[in-house]
Write a protein that holds these residues in place. Structure first.
Motif, PDB file in Angstrom:
ATOM      1  N   ARG A 175      28.040   7.707 -11.939  1.00  0.00           N
ATOM      2  CA  ARG A 175      27.023   8.226 -12.842  1.00  0.00           C
ATOM      3  C   ARG A 175      25.879   8.923 -12.117  1.00  0.00           C
ATOM      4  N   GLY A 176      25.841   8.752 -10.806  1.00  0.00           N
ATOM      5  CA  GLY A 176      24.785   9.390 -10.034  1.00  0.00           C
ATOM      6  C   GLY A 176      23.420   8.770 -10.251  1.00  0.00           C
ATOM      7  N   TRP A 177      23.412   7.430 -10.501  1.00  0.00           N
ATOM      8  CA  TRP A 177      22.114   6.792 -10.718  1.00  0.00           C
ATOM      9  C   TRP A 177      21.416   6.534  -9.385  1.00  0.00           C
TER      10      TRP A 177
ATOM     11  N   ALA B  23       0.833  -1.194   0.000  1.00  0.00           N
ATOM     12  CA  ALA B  23       0.000   0.000   0.000  1.00  0.00           C
ATOM     13  C   ALA B  23       0.869   1.245   0.000  1.00  0.00           C
ATOM     14  N   GLU B  24       0.632   2.108  -0.961  1.00  0.00           N
ATOM     15  CA  GLU B  24       1.150   3.469  -0.967  1.00  0.00           C
ATOM     16  C   GLU B  24       2.583   3.639  -0.477  1.00  0.00           C
ATOM     17  N   VAL B  25       3.514   3.196  -1.301  1.00  0.00           N
ATOM     18  CA  VAL B  25       4.928   3.370  -0.985  1.00  0.00           C
ATOM     19  C   VAL B  25       5.359   4.759  -1.432  1.00  0.00           C
ATOM     20  N   SER B  26       5.930   5.528  -0.494  1.00  0.00           N
ATOM     21  CA  SER B  26       6.494   6.826  -0.852  1.00  0.00           C
ATOM     22  C   SER B  26       7.932   6.856  -0.384  1.00  0.00           C
ATOM     23  N   LEU B  27       8.860   7.094  -1.296  1.00  0.00           N
ATOM     24  CA  LEU B  27      10.251   7.258  -0.876  1.00  0.00           C
ATOM     25  C   LEU B  27      11.021   8.037  -1.927  1.00  0.00           C
ATOM     26  N   ILE B  28      12.146   8.588  -1.515  1.00  0.00           N
ATOM     27  CA  ILE B  28      12.983   9.366  -2.429  1.00  0.00           C
ATOM     28  C   ILE B  28      14.379   8.757  -2.442  1.00  0.00           C
ATOM     29  N   VAL B  29      14.852   8.412  -3.622  1.00  0.00           N
ATOM     30  CA  VAL B  29      16.210   7.912  -3.765  1.00  0.00           C
ATOM     31  C   VAL B  29      17.029   9.027  -4.407  1.00  0.00           C
ATOM     32  N   ALA B  30      17.974   9.580  -3.660  1.00  0.00           N
ATOM     33  CA  ALA B  30      18.782  10.693  -4.168  1.00  0.00           C
ATOM     34  C   ALA B  30      19.760  10.180  -5.228  1.00  0.00           C
ATOM     35  N   PRO B  31      20.253  11.061  -6.104  1.00  0.00           N
ATOM     36  CA  PRO B  31      21.203  10.640  -7.136  1.00  0.00           C
ATOM     37  C   PRO B  31      22.416   9.952  -6.512  1.00  0.00           C
ATOM     38  N   GLY B  32      22.796   8.803  -7.075  1.00  0.00           N
ATOM     39  CA  GLY B  32      23.972   8.086  -6.590  1.00  0.00           C
ATOM     40  C   GLY B  32      23.751   7.297  -5.321  1.00  0.00           C
TER      41      GLY B  32
END
Lengths: 204, 267
Positions: A168-170, A18-27
Motif C-alpha cells: 500500500r506504500g504506507w 526536542a525538535e524531531v525532524s525526519l522523513i519516512v518515504a512511502p512504503g
C-alpha cells in the motif's frame, strides 16, 4: 492504489523530546526504540495530533494543521500498544473486515460474533491492527504492535504487516524493543537518547 | 376551609423526634448524627428566613424584587451544581455551564408558563412565579448536576476508549457519544421516575400542599400535571444544554481529549 505521500516530521517537539525532524518515504518502515519513559509513545501521539505539541507533521504536501483533526487521524492512523473497544461484539468495530486478513491473523470469520470481553490480550492486539488497517489509512503509527504475541504469531503478524505496508506504500513509524524484530522490519532505525533522536545503522 | 394553624411548640415536638433519631444513630456509631442535625438546623433557619422574604415579596409585588430573588436562587443553584461534581471543569466552566444551562431552560419555561398557560395578573405575581421557579430550579439543578457529574467522571474513567476512537478517525461527537447518552439518561431519569410513580407510589409534594391548603383535589391534580410537565421541560432542556456544552469543553479545537481541564477530586 498505493500511497505516494511521504510522512514528514518538521521540528516536532513534545515533552522531553526536542525538535524531531525526519522523513519516512512511502512504503518505508522507520523503527523507534529507546528506554521506557523516553517519549516514544508520546511522539506517536503528537504525530496523530492527540496531544498539544510544537512543530508540524506533513503527509505529502498536506500539513497536519490544515486538516480537521479527525480527517488527519483517519489518514495517519495510530495503533496504540493497548487497544480499547467500545461495543460488545468484535464485528461492530470491524464493519469491513476482509476474511483473508482474518485468516492470516489466525481467526475465522466467526470471530466477528465474539464478545469483546472474551478476547485475550494477544487476540485484541491482532484485531486492533486489523481494525486500523481496514479503515484504509495513508500512513501508519504502530506502538509495539506485537508486544502481547508469542514468537510464532509475532513472525506471522510482522510478515503480514510488512507485506501490507510495502503493497500500500504506507510510510510507517514502528515503536519496537526487540533488536531482532527491528533488524527484520526496519529500513531505518532511530534510537531516543534523552532529548535527541539518533540514527542507528541498519543493513537492509 | 382554612388551614389548621401550626404553632412553634408543635414543630418542636417534631424536632425532638429528629434529635432522638440523631441520638440513636450516635449510640450505634453510624456516624450520621452530626450531618443530620446540621441539615435539620439548616432547614429551620433557611425556611424561616425565606418565609420572611416571601412575606415581604408578596406584599410588595414588584418585578424588580421578584427578578432579584430569582437570580439569587439561580446563583445558589449554580454553586450547588458545581459542588456536587466529583471532577469538575476548571476555570469557572463548571459553574458557568451549569448556571447558564439552568438559566436558559428554567427561566424560559417558567416565564412561558406564567404568561401563556397560567396567565396570572401581573405575569410576575410572586405567589405563582417564585414557587414555580423554585420547583423548576430545584429539579433542573439535580438533573444538570447528575448529568455533568456522570459526563466528566465517565470521560475520566474511559479516557483510553475515547482516545482510541479518536485515533481511528472518529469525530469527537462520535467518540464521546455513548458517554453523552449516559449522562443525559442520568440527568433525566429522576424526573421520568417521578412522573411514572406520581399518584401511584407517591403523592407529589405540591399537590399534597394544595390539598392541605383546601384546594379541591381535581384542581390540585391539574396544577400538579402542569408542574410535572414544566419541570420535565426545564430539566430536559437544561440537561441537554449542559451536556452539549460540557462535552464540547472536554475537547480542544484539534479534537483532543483534554482531561487536564478537569479538577482532581479532593479525597
Amino acid at each position: 492504489m498505493p500511497t505516494t505521500d511521504a510522512l514528514r516530521l518538521e521540528r516536532l517537539a513534545i515533552g522531553e523530546l526536542a525538535e524531531v525532524s525526519l522523513i519516512v518515504a512511502p512504503g518505508e518502515v522507520h523503527c523507534l526504540s529507546g528506554p521506557s519513559g523516553s517519549g516514544k509513545s508520546r511522539l506517536l501521539r503528537a504525530v496523530a495530533d492527540l496531544e498539544p505539541h510544537d512543530g508540524e507533521a506533513w503527509l505529502g504536501d498536506v500539513a497536519q494543521a490544515s486538516l480537521p483533526a479527525h480527517e488527519w487521524r483517519a489518514r495517519v492512523m495510530l495503533v496504540p500498544a493497548e487497544s480499547h473497544w467500545w461495543a460488545d461484539h468484535v464485528g461492530e468495530h470491524l464493519p469491513q473486515a476482509d476474511p483473508a486478513d482474518l485468516e492470516v491473523l489466525g481467526f475465522t470469520p466467526e470471530v466477528l460474533n465474539w464478545q469483546v470481553a472474551r478476547l485475550s490480550s494477544g487476540e485484541k492486539q491482532r484485531l486492533a491492527l486489523l481494525r486500523a488497517i481496514s479503515r484504509e489509512p495513508s500512513a501508519l503509527l504502530l506502538d509495539e504492535p506485537t508486544a502481547n504475541l508469542d514468537e510464532a504469531t509475532t513472525r506471522r503478524v510482522e510478515a503480514w504487516l510488512n507485506e501490507r505496508i510495502r503493497e500500500r506504500g504506507w510510510p510507517t513509524l514502528w515503536v519496537a524493543h526487540d533488536a531482532a524484530q527491528i533488524a527484520r522490519v526496519a529500513n531505518h532505525h532511530w534510537h531516543i537518547d534523552g532529548a535527541e533522536l539518533s540514527q542507528v545503522p541498519t543493513w537492509t | 376551609m382554612d388551614v389548621i394553624e401550626l404553632t412553634w411548640w408543635q414543630l418542636a415536638l417534631a424536632a425532638l423526634m429528629v434529635v432522638a433519631l440523631a441520638g440513636c444513630t450516635a449510640a450505634m456509631r453510624l456516624g450520621m448524627s452530626r450531618s443530620l442535625l446540621i441539615a435539620a438546623a439548616r432547614t429551620v433557619i433557611q425556611l424561616a428566613l425565606i418565609g420572611l422574604v416571601l412575606e415581604a415579596l408578596f406584599a410588595a409585588e414588584r418585578l424588580l424584587w421578584v427578578a432579584l430573588m430569582a437570580f439569587t436562587m439561580l446563583l445558589i443553584a449554580g454553586r450547588e451544581v458545581m459542588a456536587r461534581q466529583k471532577r469538575r471543569l476548571i476555570g469557572g466552566w463548571a459553574f458557568g455551564i451549569g448556571t447558564v444551562a439552568m438559566f436558559v431552560s428554567s427561566f424560559t419555561v417558567t416565564v412561558l408558563t406564567l404568561t401563556v398557560i397560567i396567565g396570572s395578573e401581573p405575569w410576575y405575581r410572586p405567589q405563582y412565579a417564585i414557587p414555580l421557579l423554585g420547583m423548576m430550579l430545584g429539579n433542573t439543578m439535580t438533573g444538570v448536576a447528575l448529568a455533568l457529574d456522570r459526563l466528566t467522571d465517565t470521560a475520566w474513567r474511559q479516557r483510553a476508549v475515547i482516545e482510541n476512537r479518536l485515533m481511528l478517525g472518529q469525530r469527537w461527537q462520535e467518540a464521546i457519544g455513548d458517554i453523552r447518552r449516559e449522562a443525559m439518561r442520568s440527568g433525566l431519569m429522576p424526573m421520568i421516575n417521578a412522573m411514572a410513580a406520581a399518584g401511584v407510589v407517591s403523592l407529589p409534594g405540591m399537590m399534597t400542599g394544595q390539598i392541605l391548603a383546601g384546594s379541591p383535589p381535581a384542581l390540585a391534580v391539574k396544577y400538579q400535571i402542569l408542574v410535572m410537565f414544566t419541570i420535565t421541560l426545564g430539566t430536559g432542556f437544561g440537561t441537554l444544554a449542559a451536556v452539549a456544552a460540557g462535552s464540547r469543553r472536554l475537547f480542544d479545537g484539534r479534537q483532543r481529549l483534554r482531561l487536564d481541564r478537569l479538577s482532581t477530586p479532593r479525597s
